[in-house]
Design a protein around this motif. Sequence first.
Motif, PDB file in Angstrom:
ATOM      1  N   GLU A   1      21.090   0.405  56.110  1.00  0.00           N
ATOM      2  CA  GLU A   1      19.809   0.621  55.436  1.00  0.00           C
ATOM      3  C   GLU A   1      19.926   0.400  53.930  1.00  0.00           C
ATOM      4  OE1 GLU A   1      16.939   0.902  56.960  1.00  0.00           O
ATOM      5  OE2 GLU A   1      18.126   0.685  58.808  1.00  0.00           O
ATOM      6  N   ASP A   2      21.004   0.872  53.325  1.00  0.00           N
ATOM      7  CA  ASP A   2      21.221   0.624  51.901  1.00  0.00           C
ATOM      8  C   ASP A   2      21.405  -0.865  51.636  1.00  0.00           C
ATOM      9  OD1 ASP A   2      21.039   3.298  51.227  1.00  0.00           O
ATOM     10  OD2 ASP A   2      23.202   3.647  51.348  1.00  0.00           O
TER      11      ASP A   2
ATOM     12  N   ALA B   1      33.097  -0.224  49.698  1.00  0.00           N
ATOM     13  CA  ALA B   1      32.022   0.730  49.980  1.00  0.00           C
ATOM     14  C   ALA B   1      31.837   1.761  48.874  1.00  0.00           C
ATOM     15  CB  ALA B   1      32.285   1.436  51.308  1.00  0.00           C
ATOM     16  N   ALA B   2      32.858   1.958  48.061  1.00  0.00           N
ATOM     17  CA  ALA B   2      32.745   2.902  46.943  1.00  0.00           C
ATOM     18  C   ALA B   2      31.849   2.357  45.842  1.00  0.00           C
ATOM     19  CB  ALA B   2      34.131   3.211  46.386  1.00  0.00           C
ATOM     20  N   TYR B   3      31.602   1.047  45.844  1.00  0.00           N
ATOM     21  CA  TYR B   3      30.833   0.407  44.782  1.00  0.00           C
ATOM     22  C   TYR B   3      29.449  -0.057  45.213  1.00  0.00           C
ATOM     23  CZ  TYR B   3      35.482   0.195  42.666  1.00  0.00           C
ATOM     24  OH  TYR B   3      36.714   0.524  42.167  1.00  0.00           O
ATOM     25  N   MET B   4      29.303  -0.407  46.489  1.00  0.00           N
ATOM     26  CA  MET B   4      28.026  -0.968  46.939  1.00  0.00           C
ATOM     27  C   MET B   4      27.981  -0.992  48.462  1.00  0.00           C
ATOM     28  SD  MET B   4      28.847  -4.971  46.130  1.00  0.00           S
ATOM     29  CE  MET B   4      30.527  -5.562  46.364  1.00  0.00           C
ATOM     30  N   PRO B   5      26.782  -1.149  49.034  1.00  0.00           N
ATOM     31  CA  PRO B   5      26.688  -1.266  50.493  1.00  0.00           C
ATOM     32  C   PRO B   5      27.291  -2.578  50.958  1.00  0.00           C
ATOM     33  CG  PRO B   5      24.539  -1.573  49.464  1.00  0.00           C
ATOM     34  CD  PRO B   5      25.458  -1.091  48.395  1.00  0.00           C
TER      35      PRO B   5
ATOM     36  N   SER C   1      18.924  -3.564  49.133  1.00  0.00           N
ATOM     37  CA  SER C   1      19.438  -4.301  47.984  1.00  0.00           C
ATOM     38  C   SER C   1      18.881  -5.722  47.995  1.00  0.00           C
ATOM     39  CB  SER C   1      20.969  -4.343  48.030  1.00  0.00           C
ATOM     40  OG  SER C   1      21.480  -5.023  46.925  1.00  0.00           O
ATOM     41  N   LYS C   2      18.133  -6.084  46.968  1.00  0.00           N
ATOM     42  CA  LYS C   2      17.416  -7.357  46.971  1.00  0.00           C
ATOM     43  C   LYS C   2      17.929  -8.370  45.944  1.00  0.00           C
ATOM     44  CE  LYS C   2      14.744  -5.924  50.238  1.00  0.00           C
ATOM     45  NZ  LYS C   2      14.951  -6.453  51.605  1.00  0.00           N
ATOM     46  N   ASP C   3      18.883  -8.014  45.125  1.00  0.00           N
ATOM     47  CA  ASP C   3      19.402  -8.980  44.165  1.00  0.00           C
ATOM     48  C   ASP C   3      20.907  -8.800  43.980  1.00  0.00           C
ATOM     49  OD1 ASP C   3      19.063  -6.503  42.904  1.00  0.00           O
ATOM     50  OD2 ASP C   3      18.855  -7.412  40.935  1.00  0.00           O
ATOM     51  N   ARG C   4      21.524  -9.781  43.367  1.00  0.00           N
ATOM     52  CA  ARG C   4      22.977  -9.823  43.134  1.00  0.00           C
ATOM     53  C   ARG C   4      23.737  -9.552  44.434  1.00  0.00           C
ATOM     54  NH1 ARG C   4      22.826  -6.857  37.601  1.00  0.00           N
ATOM     55  NH2 ARG C   4      23.929  -5.209  38.668  1.00  0.00           N
TER      56      ARG C   4
ATOM     57  N   LYS D   1      25.422  -6.037  43.851  1.00  0.00           N
ATOM     58  CA  LYS D   1      24.830  -4.790  44.343  1.00  0.00           C
ATOM     59  C   LYS D   1      24.987  -4.615  45.848  1.00  0.00           C
ATOM     60  CE  LYS D   1      21.377  -4.341  40.665  1.00  0.00           C
ATOM     61  NZ  LYS D   1      19.921  -4.216  40.363  1.00  0.00           N
ATOM     62  N   SER D   2      25.344  -5.680  46.547  1.00  0.00           N
ATOM     63  CA  SER D   2      25.623  -5.591  47.984  1.00  0.00           C
ATOM     64  C   SER D   2      26.445  -6.803  48.379  1.00  0.00           C
ATOM     65  CB  SER D   2      24.331  -5.536  48.810  1.00  0.00           C
ATOM     66  OG  SER D   2      23.611  -6.750  48.683  1.00  0.00           O
ATOM     67  N   CYS D   3      27.123  -6.701  49.519  1.00  0.00           N
ATOM     68  CA  CYS D   3      27.954  -7.836  49.923  1.00  0.00           C
ATOM     69  C   CYS D   3      28.144  -7.888  51.429  1.00  0.00           C
ATOM     70  CB  CYS D   3      29.307  -7.792  49.221  1.00  0.00           C
ATOM     71  SG  CYS D   3      30.466  -6.587  49.894  1.00  0.00           S
TER      72      CYS D   3
END
Length: 212
Positions: free
Chosen positions: A84-85, A178-182, A89-92, A159-161
Amino acid sequence: MQIPYEILGKIFVLLVIVVIVGIGVALLIGAYSFRRKRILFPNFVLFMLYLFYGPAKWICRRFSIRDTIVDEILIELRNALMLEDFKRSKDRKVVFLPQCLRHPDCKARCDPIDGYQCKRCGKCDIGAVCKAADKYGFQVFIIPGGSFIKKILKAYRPKSCIGVACYPELSESMQGVAAYMPVQGVCLLKDGCFNTEADVEEIIRKMEESCV
């Protein structure tokens, strides 16, 4: 007051038994969640299997169970927990691909930060992933090793990967990222040091999910 060695030995054996039982319970819950697509006690399972990763694999081998099930459980639970996270996330947004997906005749050069720069020659699946990435707003990084992930995180601050790798490397990398982004993980269909194969359809499906 000195504790007798006999008591210390009994305490040690008891702790070992408790740990083995805990790992067994985590494996059973994780396997059930993985098979049924119904997530139960995910934080407990992740904690136990990451903390006792080696012993969990040993237990699987002792019972003639393929030990990659440990990695599969870790990856699928992490995917479910962060989905869900990831969608929000819609950018980067970025995709990390292993360099072993490259064709043996690949002429791409390796940048010291960004990794290999795909020429989209069509000789391997990377070109198809890059084409889909353009459509869904992802930036693709073809990395020679895990150290490049840290460089890219620092330089681009995504912001996500989506991560693509073999089972052991993917489960380990997802824990760190996972500590930095979804993050969402996709396992290789065929692993090894070269001529590996990716599940391109699954990678693209993950990209589509981020656009819902």
